[in-house]
Design an enzyme around this catalytic site. Structure first.
Site, PDB file in Angstrom:
ATOM      1  N   ARG A 210      60.938 -34.186  13.482  1.00 52.65           N
ATOM      2  CA  ARG A 210      62.393 -34.356  13.611  1.00 52.65           C
ATOM      3  C   ARG A 210      63.047 -34.611  12.247  1.00 52.65           C
ATOM      4  NH1 ARG A 210      66.297 -38.557  12.280  1.00 52.65           N
ATOM      5  NH2 ARG A 210      67.988 -38.413  13.779  1.00 52.65           N
ATOM      6  N   VAL A 211      64.126 -33.922  11.992  1.00 52.35           N
ATOM      7  CA  VAL A 211      64.910 -34.126  10.774  1.00 52.35           C
ATOM      8  C   VAL A 211      66.324 -34.506  11.186  1.00 52.35           C
ATOM      9  CG1 VAL A 211      65.849 -33.017   8.718  1.00 52.35           C
ATOM     10  CG2 VAL A 211      63.512 -32.493   9.458  1.00 52.35           C
ATOM     11  N   GLY A 212      66.876 -35.527  10.556  1.00 54.74           N
ATOM     12  CA  GLY A 212      68.220 -35.972  10.901  1.00 54.74           C
ATOM     13  C   GLY A 212      69.273 -35.341  10.009  1.00 54.74           C
TER      14      GLY A 212
ATOM     15  N   THR B 117      69.598 -46.636   6.813  1.00 55.38           N
ATOM     16  CA  THR B 117      69.722 -45.553   5.829  1.00 55.38           C
ATOM     17  C   THR B 117      70.536 -46.047   4.628  1.00 55.38           C
ATOM     18  OG1 THR B 117      69.598 -43.872   7.521  1.00 55.38           O
ATOM     19  CG2 THR B 117      70.839 -43.280   5.545  1.00 55.38           C
TER      20      THR B 117
ATOM     21  N   THR C 117      75.721 -42.516   7.830  1.00 49.06           N
ATOM     22  CA  THR C 117      74.572 -43.168   8.462  1.00 49.06           C
ATOM     23  C   THR C 117      74.837 -43.313   9.950  1.00 49.06           C
ATOM     24  OG1 THR C 117      73.268 -45.197   8.616  1.00 49.06           O
ATOM     25  CG2 THR C 117      75.528 -45.436   7.819  1.00 49.06           C
TER      26      THR C 117
HETATM   27  N1  ASP Z   1      71.193 -40.736  10.004  1.00 48.13           N
HETATM   28  C1  ASP Z   1      69.812 -41.112   9.982  1.00 48.13           C
HETATM   29  C2  ASP Z   1      69.025 -40.113  10.780  1.00 48.13           C
HETATM   30  O1  ASP Z   1      69.461 -39.740  11.825  1.00 48.13           O
HETATM   31  C3  ASP Z   1      69.552 -42.481  10.508  1.00 48.13           C
HETATM   32  C4  ASP Z   1      70.551 -43.538  10.130  1.00 48.13           C
HETATM   33  O2  ASP Z   1      71.402 -43.307   9.309  1.00 48.13           O
HETATM   34  O3  ASP Z   1      70.472 -44.623  10.647  1.00 48.13           O
HETATM   35  O4  ASP Z   1      67.948 -39.759  10.372  1.00 48.13           O
END
Ligand code: ASP
Length: 346
Positions: free
Chosen positions: A238-240, A210, A261
């Site tokens: 799915r949404v993070g 990210t 991240t």
């Molecule tokens: N935080 C991001 C998500 O969960 C992934 C990441 O930062 O590696 O979508």
């Protein structure tokens, strides 16, 4: 073994120069995860360091020239979105269905205005879509086809989804689906033939990637931005945390700016970005102490992985992670750029 690393605030805009000298600062990340010296080739390491340095230079140019923190974080994020090294824009990971679905958000600390987009498949610069949502709609978050329609209506650059295809992310998807016993979808329409492509030197299965940025401009305004493709083989829309204001991104001139991240579900549950700023504003913690507490203690206690970059409006910069590495860099009017990858770097 989990490594807890936090680096003391490297530069504070209140520290060095005279009080009336205009100052700026920025900090960026390109994702946290299992990033170890032993398993990273010199070639890959050099590419990441160069990409981070290019983004920092672009942000520094904007801020040095009197540009806004919002412009700086958007420009730096766009550059990383264009770089296939990162899990954002061109290098985004694939869903279980074999598509790229981007999430992004941006926040203006001067006004507490914010914008976000989730699950877009054809917008070249998701961070610019998030900014357009903030500035040109009545809403904070748009998702899916509606967000794409809005992007097109606003004249943002729309691309064929094959633009986002990278062989190494496709291989990572195949491995993830195999491990879960799920079917492998057909290669996306327009993807190049796989023959002869060697991406093994840049195997990023366990790295997130990210991208995000926080900046404070010469007017003392702070802004933060984050873009991601999310997690490899994600399903069901799915949404993070990345598009969720308060979880993956937060900015307030009254406290701090944060871009996060890591395993997004934990960042959502802990409301990590806003929580760090609340500890600064309401409990008087330094930005480094607040980031250490939330990442090193609270995220770790839940078994979440990841990190943050953060900054206060006076330019004190912090980063913290509980992973073995996080691609990151910082710069300010008081200090030359620093690029770091491994947890023990400064
Ligand atoms: N935080 C991001 C998500 O969960 C992934 C990441 O930062 O590696 O979508």
């Amino acid at each position: 073994m989990r490594i807890i690393a936090a680096v003391a605030a490297a530069c504070s805009l209140t520290a060095a120069a005279t009080a009336d000298e205009p100052r700026w600062a920025l900090v960026i990340h390109g994702g946290a995860g299992v990033i170890e010296r032993d398993s990273m080739t010199a070639e890959a390491e050099a590419l990441y360091r160069e990409a981070l340095a290019i983004a920092v230079d672009a942000g520094a140019d904007i801020l040095r020239g009197g540009g806004s923190a919002l412009d700086a974080v958007e420009a730096m994020t766009r550059l990383m979105e264009d770089d296939p090294l990162f899990n954002a824009g061109r290098g985004a990971v694939f869903t279980a269905a074999g598509r790229v679905e981007h999430d992004a958000s941006i926040m203006d600390g001067a006004t507490l205005n914010a914008g976000a987009s989730a699950g877009t498949t054809n917008v070249r610069h998701p961070i610019s879509l998030a900014r357009a949502v903030m500035e040109r709609s009545r809403h904070v978050m748009l998702q899916g086809p509606g967000a794409e329609t809005f992007a097109a209506e606003q004249g943002l650059e729309v691309v064929h989804p094959a633009y986002f295809f990278t062989e190494r992310r496709w291989r990572a998807l195949e491995r993830a689906l195999e491990a879960q016993g799920l079917p492998i979808p057909p290669r996306p329409e327009g993807a190049p033939e796989p023959e002869g492509v060697d991406h093994t030197w840049l195997n990023t299965d366990t790295r997130f990637g990210t991208v995000g940025a926080v900046a404070v401009d010469m007017d003392g305004n702070i802004a933060a931005a984050t873009t991601t493709g999310g997690m490899t083989a994600k399903r069901w829309g799915r949404v993070g945390d990345s598009p969720i204001i308060g979880a993956g991104t937060y900015a307030s001139n009254a406290s701090c700016g944060v871009s996060a991240t890591g395993t997004g579900e934990y960042f959502i549950r802990l409301n990590i970005a806003a929580r760090i700023c609340a500890l600064v504003e309401l409990q008087g913690l330094s930005i480094q102490d607040a980031a250490d507490r939330v990442i090193g203690e609270e995220l770790t206690a839940l078994s979440g992985d990841g990190g943050v970059v953060a900054m206060t409006p006076d330019g004190a910069i912090a980063w913290a992670m509980n992973t073995s590495g996080m691609y990151r860099a910082r710069a300010s009017s008081d200090a030359p750029p620093v690029v770091a990858i491994f947890a023990d770097e400064g």
